[in-house]
Design a protein around this motif. Sequence first.
Motif, PDB file in Angstrom:
ATOM      1  N   LYS A 183      92.626  44.040  -4.694  1.00  0.00           N
ATOM      2  CA  LYS A 183      93.366  42.908  -4.124  1.00  0.00           C
ATOM      3  C   LYS A 183      94.675  43.342  -3.461  1.00  0.00           C
ATOM      4  CE  LYS A 183      94.149  38.473  -3.536  1.00  0.00           C
ATOM      5  NZ  LYS A 183      93.234  37.544  -2.855  1.00  0.00           N
ATOM      6  N   LEU A 184      95.285  44.404  -3.992  1.00  0.00           N
ATOM      7  CA  LEU A 184      96.592  44.840  -3.495  1.00  0.00           C
ATOM      8  C   LEU A 184      96.503  45.275  -2.040  1.00  0.00           C
ATOM      9  CD1 LEU A 184      98.231  47.048  -6.269  1.00  0.00           C
ATOM     10  CD2 LEU A 184      99.103  44.900  -5.341  1.00  0.00           C
ATOM     11  N   SER A 185      97.438  44.773  -1.245  1.00  0.00           N
ATOM     12  CA  SER A 185      97.467  45.140   0.161  1.00  0.00           C
ATOM     13  C   SER A 185      98.786  44.625   0.727  1.00  0.00           C
ATOM     14  CB  SER A 185      96.276  44.480   0.871  1.00  0.00           C
ATOM     15  OG  SER A 185      96.258  44.823   2.225  1.00  0.00           O
ATOM     16  N   PRO A 186      99.373  45.327   1.673  1.00  0.00           N
ATOM     17  CA  PRO A 186     100.611  44.804   2.258  1.00  0.00           C
ATOM     18  C   PRO A 186     100.350  43.420   2.843  1.00  0.00           C
ATOM     19  CG  PRO A 186     100.225  47.060   2.966  1.00  0.00           C
ATOM     20  CD  PRO A 186      98.979  46.615   2.261  1.00  0.00           C
ATOM     21  N   GLY A 187     101.251  42.488   2.588  1.00  0.00           N
ATOM     22  CA  GLY A 187     101.088  41.131   3.098  1.00  0.00           C
ATOM     23  C   GLY A 187     100.511  40.173   2.075  1.00  0.00           C
ATOM     24  N   VAL A 188      99.815  40.696   1.070  1.00  0.00           N
ATOM     25  CA  VAL A 188      99.291  39.833  -0.001  1.00  0.00           C
ATOM     26  C   VAL A 188     100.450  39.405  -0.897  1.00  0.00           C
ATOM     27  CG1 VAL A 188      97.887  39.845  -2.113  1.00  0.00           C
ATOM     28  CG2 VAL A 188      96.987  40.828   0.004  1.00  0.00           C
ATOM     29  N   ARG A 189     100.528  38.118  -1.202  1.00  0.00           N
ATOM     30  CA  ARG A 189     101.604  37.650  -2.079  1.00  0.00           C
ATOM     31  C   ARG A 189     101.389  38.168  -3.506  1.00  0.00           C
ATOM     32  NH1 ARG A 189     101.885  31.253  -1.737  1.00  0.00           N
ATOM     33  NH2 ARG A 189      99.770  31.593  -2.519  1.00  0.00           N
ATOM     34  N   GLU A 190     102.484  38.483  -4.177  1.00  0.00           N
ATOM     35  CA  GLU A 190     102.384  38.949  -5.566  1.00  0.00           C
ATOM     36  C   GLU A 190     101.595  37.955  -6.419  1.00  0.00           C
ATOM     37  OE1 GLU A 190     106.838  40.984  -5.439  1.00  0.00           O
ATOM     38  OE2 GLU A 190     106.243  39.906  -7.250  1.00  0.00           O
ATOM     39  N   CYS A 191     101.858  36.656  -6.224  1.00  0.00           N
ATOM     40  CA  CYS A 191     101.188  35.646  -7.056  1.00  0.00           C
ATOM     41  C   CYS A 191      99.677  35.630  -6.815  1.00  0.00           C
ATOM     42  CB  CYS A 191     101.792  34.263  -6.834  1.00  0.00           C
ATOM     43  SG  CYS A 191     101.653  33.660  -5.146  1.00  0.00           S
ATOM     44  N   ASP A 192      99.242  35.973  -5.604  1.00  0.00           N
ATOM     45  CA  ASP A 192      97.800  35.987  -5.332  1.00  0.00           C
ATOM     46  C   ASP A 192      97.125  37.200  -5.976  1.00  0.00           C
ATOM     47  OD1 ASP A 192      97.511  33.580  -3.849  1.00  0.00           O
ATOM     48  OD2 ASP A 192      98.486  34.544  -2.142  1.00  0.00           O
ATOM     49  N   ALA A 193      97.840  38.321  -6.002  1.00  0.00           N
ATOM     50  CA  ALA A 193      97.289  39.492  -6.695  1.00  0.00           C
ATOM     51  C   ALA A 193      97.197  39.203  -8.193  1.00  0.00           C
ATOM     52  CB  ALA A 193      98.166  40.716  -6.426  1.00  0.00           C
ATOM     53  N   ASP A 234     106.410  34.911  -5.216  1.00  0.00           N
ATOM     54  CA  ASP A 234     105.411  34.664  -4.172  1.00  0.00           C
ATOM     55  C   ASP A 234     105.754  35.422  -2.888  1.00  0.00           C
ATOM     56  OD1 ASP A 234     107.537  33.045  -3.521  1.00  0.00           O
ATOM     57  OD2 ASP A 234     106.449  31.160  -3.807  1.00  0.00           O
ATOM     58  N   GLU A 235     106.551  36.475  -3.023  1.00  0.00           N
ATOM     59  CA  GLU A 235     106.818  37.363  -1.886  1.00  0.00           C
ATOM     60  C   GLU A 235     105.615  38.281  -1.661  1.00  0.00           C
ATOM     61  OE1 GLU A 235     109.687  37.386   0.070  1.00  0.00           O
ATOM     62  OE2 GLU A 235     109.848  35.483  -1.018  1.00  0.00           O
ATOM     63  N   PRO A 236     105.377  38.689  -0.416  1.00  0.00           N
ATOM     64  CA  PRO A 236     104.261  39.607  -0.160  1.00  0.00           C
ATOM     65  C   PRO A 236     104.602  41.048  -0.539  1.00  0.00           C
ATOM     66  CG  PRO A 236     105.369  39.050   1.897  1.00  0.00           C
ATOM     67  CD  PRO A 236     106.044  38.251   0.823  1.00  0.00           C
ATOM     68  N   TYR A 237     103.577  41.787  -0.935  1.00  0.00           N
ATOM     69  CA  TYR A 237     103.740  43.232  -1.113  1.00  0.00           C
ATOM     70  C   TYR A 237     104.027  43.862   0.242  1.00  0.00           C
ATOM     71  CZ  TYR A 237     102.143  43.032  -5.932  1.00  0.00           C
ATOM     72  OH  TYR A 237     102.045  42.769  -7.274  1.00  0.00           O
TER      73      TYR A 237
ATOM     74  N   SER B 206      99.763  27.387  -0.462  1.00  0.00           N
ATOM     75  CA  SER B 206     100.143  28.357   0.571  1.00  0.00           C
ATOM     76  C   SER B 206     101.658  28.381   0.753  1.00  0.00           C
ATOM     77  CB  SER B 206      99.449  28.014   1.888  1.00  0.00           C
ATOM     78  OG  SER B 206      99.792  26.694   2.268  1.00  0.00           O
ATOM     79  N   GLU B 207     102.325  27.306   0.344  1.00  0.00           N
ATOM     80  CA  GLU B 207     103.786  27.259   0.479  1.00  0.00           C
ATOM     81  C   GLU B 207     104.522  27.924  -0.673  1.00  0.00           C
ATOM     82  OE1 GLU B 207     105.646  23.364   1.972  1.00  0.00           O
ATOM     83  OE2 GLU B 207     103.610  22.847   1.338  1.00  0.00           O
ATOM     84  N   PHE B 208     104.008  27.733  -1.914  1.00  0.00           N
ATOM     85  CA  PHE B 208     104.722  28.298  -3.059  1.00  0.00           C
ATOM     86  C   PHE B 208     103.751  28.736  -4.146  1.00  0.00           C
ATOM     87  CE2 PHE B 208     104.173  24.020  -4.509  1.00  0.00           C
ATOM     88  CZ  PHE B 208     104.667  23.206  -3.499  1.00  0.00           C
ATOM     89  N   GLY B 209     104.046  29.887  -4.717  1.00  0.00           N
ATOM     90  CA  GLY B 209     103.184  30.469  -5.742  1.00  0.00           C
ATOM     91  C   GLY B 209     103.421  29.849  -7.103  1.00  0.00           C
ATOM     92  N   GLY B 210     102.499  30.117  -8.021  1.00  0.00           N
ATOM     93  CA  GLY B 210     102.604  29.582  -9.368  1.00  0.00           C
ATOM     94  C   GLY B 210     103.141  30.605 -10.345  1.00  0.00           C
ATOM     95  N   ASP B 211     103.621  30.100 -11.459  1.00  0.00           N
ATOM     96  CA  ASP B 211     104.172  30.898 -12.548  1.00  0.00           C
ATOM     97  C   ASP B 211     103.274  30.645 -13.770  1.00  0.00           C
ATOM     98  OD1 ASP B 211     105.988  32.439 -13.965  1.00  0.00           O
ATOM     99  OD2 ASP B 211     107.718  31.172 -13.501  1.00  0.00           O
ATOM    100  N   TYR B 212     103.381  31.486 -14.824  1.00  0.00           N
ATOM    101  CA  TYR B 212     102.527  31.299 -16.000  1.00  0.00           C
ATOM    102  C   TYR B 212     103.004  30.110 -16.820  1.00  0.00           C
ATOM    103  CZ  TYR B 212     106.350  33.886 -18.208  1.00  0.00           C
ATOM    104  OH  TYR B 212     107.593  34.297 -18.625  1.00  0.00           O
TER     105      TYR B 212
END
Lengths: 391, 391
Positions: A183-193, A234-237, B206-212
Motif C-alpha cells: 500500500k505504501l507509495s508517495p502520495g498515499v495518505r498515512e490514514c489510508d495505509a 491524513d498527510e500523504p507519504y 477524501s477530505e479528512f482521515g480517521g483516527d482510532y
Amino acid sequence: MALFQETEYLERIRNTKKRMTDAGIDVLIVSDPANMNYLTGYDGWSFYVPQAVVVSLEAEQPVWIGRGMDANGARHTTFLKEDHIIGYPDDYVQSPVKHPMNFVAEQIKRWGWHNRSIGAEMDAYYFSARGFAELQKDLPRANFKDGNLLVSWVRIIKSDPEIEYMKQAGKICETVMQTALDKLSPGVRECDAVAAVYRAQMAGTSEFGGDYPAIVPMMPTGEKTSAPHLTWTDEPYENEQAVNLELAACRHRYHAPLARTAYLGQNPPDKLTRLAELTVEGLNLTLAAIKPGMFCEEVEIVWRKHIAKAGLEKESRIGYSMGLNYPPDWGEHTASLRPGDKTVLAPNMTFHMILGMWMDNYGFECSESFSVTQNGCETFADFPRKLFIIN
Amino acid sequence: MALFQETEYLERIRNTKKRMTDAGIDVLIVSDPANMNYLTGYDGWSFYVPQAVVVSLEAEQPVWIGRGMDANGARHTTFLKEDHIIGYPDDYVQSPVKHPMNFVAEQIKRWGWHNRSIGAEMDAYYFSARGFAELQKDLPRANFKDGNLLVSWVRIIKSDPEIEYMKQAGKICETVMQTALDKLSPGVRECDAVAAVYRAQMAGTSEFGGDYPAIVPMMPTGEKTSAPHLTWTDEPYENEQAVNLELAACRHRYHAPLARTAYLGQNPPDKLTRLAELTVEGLNLTLAAIKPGMFCEEVEIVWRKHIAKAGLEKESRIGYSMGLNYPPDWGEHTASLRPGDKTVLAPNMTFHMILGMWMDNYGFECSESFSVTQNGCETFADFPRKLFIIN
C-alpha cells in the motif's frame, strides 16, 4: 466455552498459588485483563470498568467479579462454575458515591477472607489508586501486599497450545506487513495505509481470523520517526523518505509483533543501506545465538558486541517478553533483553526482539517475534529481513 | 504543532485552575491521557508508561512529564515551551527498583511544591495504585486530594472548534455504518465484517482521515447479543439473525459513536419490528425534547414515559457525555442521562444517547451522538433510524 482445556487453566492456577505461597499472599485480586484471561479464559472489552478475578489459597477455583451486564460474557468465555461468576449492580458504575471495589471487598468479607494477606496488582493499568484506597478502607484487618506481575511471571512460559496461537498470529502478521508494503507509495495518505493494515489485521487468513492488537499500527515517516509513539495523520507519504513499520497481528489475544523499514524512492542514502545491513546481520546472529539456559542479558551482549565493531552503541533494551495481552501494551513487563536482566531463557518463553538504530536524521529498525525452543529459537513470522525499497 | 489555538489551551487551563481553587488543590497531577491532551495538545500512544501533566496555581503553563523518548512527541503536539517538557530516563521504565512517579515527585520538590495540596486523578485508568503510593512516600508533607474528573468536568462543554471535529467524526461514522451494512451477509465471517469497518474508520473521507476510536467495533449476533462486550470471532454470520452494530468514528481523538440494528434474512419477527418502531419513535421524541436548561435526568424521563405506554421499562442510563478520548472508553464519566443526574444541559455539551431494549431472546438498539445547541440538539451523523433488513 473457554479457549483452552480446563486442565490447562487448573495448571495455571496451581502455578499462581505456588507463587502466592512464596510471596505470603493468601488472596490475590487480579485486575490485569490479560491475567484475568489467563486464569479463567475471560475475554471481553469490559476493562473500562473495575473488575477482578479473585484467587484464594483456600478455594480451588477463582471467582470472576465484574459488571452485571458482563456476567454473560464470563459465562461464554470462562471455564468457571456458575456460582463463581458474580456481577455487581449497575449503580456501582461511574458512581460518585460507591465504587466496584466496595463490592469486591463485600464478597471477600462474605467469604471470611477479610483478615488475610491480600495481594493487589499495584501497578496494573486497570486497577486504580481509588480502587486500592476503597479496598483498604473496607478491609482494615487485611494485610495488603503487592501482587503486581505475580501472574505475569507465571505466564512467561507458554503452553504448546498458546504457542500455536502465536504462530497463527505470526502467519497473519506476514500478510499484514506485506499489505503495508504493497500500500505504501508517495502520495498515499498515512490514514489510508493504516486502514489497509487494520483490514489485514482483522481479516486474518482464510483459515483463521484476526483479533485487535494491543497497540495501534505505527507507520511514521520523515521527522515523525524521531517521535516513536505519534500516530498517523491524513498527510500523504512523500518520496525519498524512510517509513518505519511497527505492526502486529493478534489471534485470540496472542500477539506476534513485527517491525520493518521501507524506503520510498529510488535513492536510499548509502548510510541507510549500510545501517540496514549492519542491523539485519546483527538480528540474524543474535537470533542464532539464543539458547535455553542463557540469561536475558547475554542475548543483548551478542548484539552489543556486533554493533560495537562498527563503532556504534545502543543503550536501551532490545526486546521483551510478550504474548497474551490487551491495550495499551502487548509487552508483559517481566523479562527484558537488557543489561542486568538475569532471567534464564527457557523453552516456550516468547519475546519480541526489536533492533532500532537511530542516527541524527535517519534510522533503521527490524524485529522478530519468537519462541525459545529446546535448542534455539523459532520466529513466528517468516518475512524477509532487509530494507524494503518501494519505487 | 498543537491542534487548537494557544488561546484555547490557556482558556482550558484557566477553567481548570478555577476548579482547583474551589477544590482546595494547589497542584494537580493529570494522568488521564484525554485530560493531558485537553490541557496541552499532547497526543501519542505512550500512556502504557506512567506520564503526567502537572498544573500548578503558581505557574502559568503546565508541565508535561513523560518518557524521554516521547519528549519529541510532546514537542510535536503540544503548545508548551521547551522547558515545560521533561522526559524521564529510560531506566525508570518497568523497573523493579524505581517508578516514574518518583521522578514526578522529584520535579515537584525541585519546584518547591512538596508541601502543597496536591490533587491526583485517583480513578483514572493510567494512574496506578503503585504510582500514588510512590507519590505519598516521596512527598510526605503534601496534602493529597482526589482530583479525579476535575479536568473532565471542564471538558464537558466543548468549544466550537471541538464541535467541528466531532461533526467530522460524525461524517466518517456515516460511511462506517454504511460499510458495515453493505458488508453484512449470511456466510460472511464476523472478522471480515469488522475488517471492513476498521478500514472505513481509518480511511475516513477524501477530505479528512480517521483516527482510532477508543472502543473496538462491536457487531454481535445471535446468543452473543446478550453479552455486550464480547468481541468478534471468525464464525460466519447466520441467516434469520439480528446483528447489533455499536460503531464509532474518531477525528483527532474526538468521537462520534453510532448504534444501529440489522436483521439478516427475509423474515424479521413481528415483535422485533414492533420493538424497533417503538424504540425509534422514542429516540426521535427524546431528541426533540432536549433543550438547554434541562436536567440530564429529565431527558431520561421523556424516554421512560414513552416506553411505559407500551408497558416496558429500562432501568439503566440512556446516555452519557463523550468527546475527546483514548482507549478503553470514549465516555467522559461525568454527566449521564439517568435518574438522579442533575447536570444542567448547556449548549456545546455532547452526548451519546443509546437506546437498547433487550427482551428474553431478542433486542433492538439505536443511538445518536449529538451536541446541545442554543435551542435543542444537533446530531453529528445523519443516518436512517430503523431496523435494517439485509437479504
